[in-house]
Motif scaffolding. Sequence first.
Motif, PDB file in Angstrom:
ATOM      1  N   TYR A   1       4.698   2.734 -11.230  1.00 57.83           N
ATOM      2  CA  TYR A   1       4.196   3.007  -9.870  1.00 57.83           C
ATOM      3  C   TYR A   1       5.190   3.900  -9.148  1.00 57.83           C
ATOM      4  O   TYR A   1       6.315   4.103  -9.606  1.00 57.83           O
ATOM      5  CB  TYR A   1       3.943   1.694  -9.108  1.00 57.83           C
ATOM      6  CG  TYR A   1       5.149   0.786  -8.973  1.00 57.83           C
ATOM      7  CD1 TYR A   1       5.827   0.734  -7.757  1.00 57.83           C
ATOM      8  CD2 TYR A   1       5.607   0.007 -10.022  1.00 57.83           C
ATOM      9  CE1 TYR A   1       6.930  -0.102  -7.605  1.00 57.83           C
ATOM     10  CE2 TYR A   1       6.700  -0.825  -9.868  1.00 57.83           C
ATOM     11  CZ  TYR A   1       7.358  -0.868  -8.665  1.00 57.83           C
ATOM     12  OH  TYR A   1       8.451  -1.674  -8.515  1.00 57.83           O
TER      13      TYR A   1
ATOM     14  N   GLU B   1       1.819   3.705  -5.068  1.00 60.44           N
ATOM     15  CA  GLU B   1       0.652   4.148  -5.827  1.00 60.44           C
ATOM     16  C   GLU B   1       0.881   3.798  -7.298  1.00 60.44           C
ATOM     17  O   GLU B   1       1.929   4.117  -7.861  1.00 60.44           O
ATOM     18  CB  GLU B   1       0.501   5.666  -5.676  1.00 60.44           C
ATOM     19  CG  GLU B   1      -0.575   6.262  -6.526  1.00 60.44           C
ATOM     20  CD  GLU B   1      -0.581   7.785  -6.477  1.00 60.44           C
ATOM     21  OE1 GLU B   1      -1.439   8.379  -7.151  1.00 60.44           O
ATOM     22  OE2 GLU B   1       0.275   8.388  -5.793  1.00 60.44           O
TER      23      GLU B   1
ATOM     24  N   ASN C   1       0.812  -1.225   0.000  1.00 62.94           N
ATOM     25  CA  ASN C   1       0.000   0.000   0.000  1.00 62.94           C
ATOM     26  C   ASN C   1       0.841   1.269   0.000  1.00 62.94           C
ATOM     27  O   ASN C   1       0.308   2.352  -0.227  1.00 62.94           O
ATOM     28  CB  ASN C   1      -0.938   0.017   1.209  1.00 62.94           C
ATOM     29  CG  ASN C   1      -2.049  -0.986   1.057  1.00 62.94           C
ATOM     30  OD1 ASN C   1      -2.393  -1.383  -0.056  1.00 62.94           O
ATOM     31  ND2 ASN C   1      -2.605  -1.418   2.181  1.00 62.94           N
TER      32      ASN C   1
END
Length: 151
Positions: free
Chosen positions: A147, A123, A120
Amino acid sequence: MKKRFIFMMCLLVLFTITLSGCGSSTQKAETKKLSDYSFFETEDSEEYLEFLNELDRSSTQEIVSISNGAYSHTFTCHTLYTVTYKVCKNAKDTSTKYRYSLFETKDEQEYLSFLNELSNEYEIVDISTGTYAFRITGPYNIFIITYRNKL
């Protein structure tokens, strides 16, 4: 017989030149600008990540879109990384810095596993898929995930 031998040697030389020329061609990054929008493209993944990290530090430019894909040429597959970006009307906040990373695979299970295991703290900025084929074989897929994480 001698003419046939010379003809075959000429074909072999032409074939070798064609293969070596196509396989070793590397396209440098290219930036195109029209009004407030600009377009960056490269076949080099390191150059792509460098560009994204520099763009992230800019207070006057922002990413509009990322689109990556693949194509085949002769006997090699090439990946093309593209970024569309624009000049900001107002200076953007650059207090949050990111480090961009890239994941690429041709295997669908590896792609799905990576998505499931991505922490997590990261992103996802873009997921692009590409399909390419050679004259006789294919189609093949490539999965590309861009990411980032906060520094």
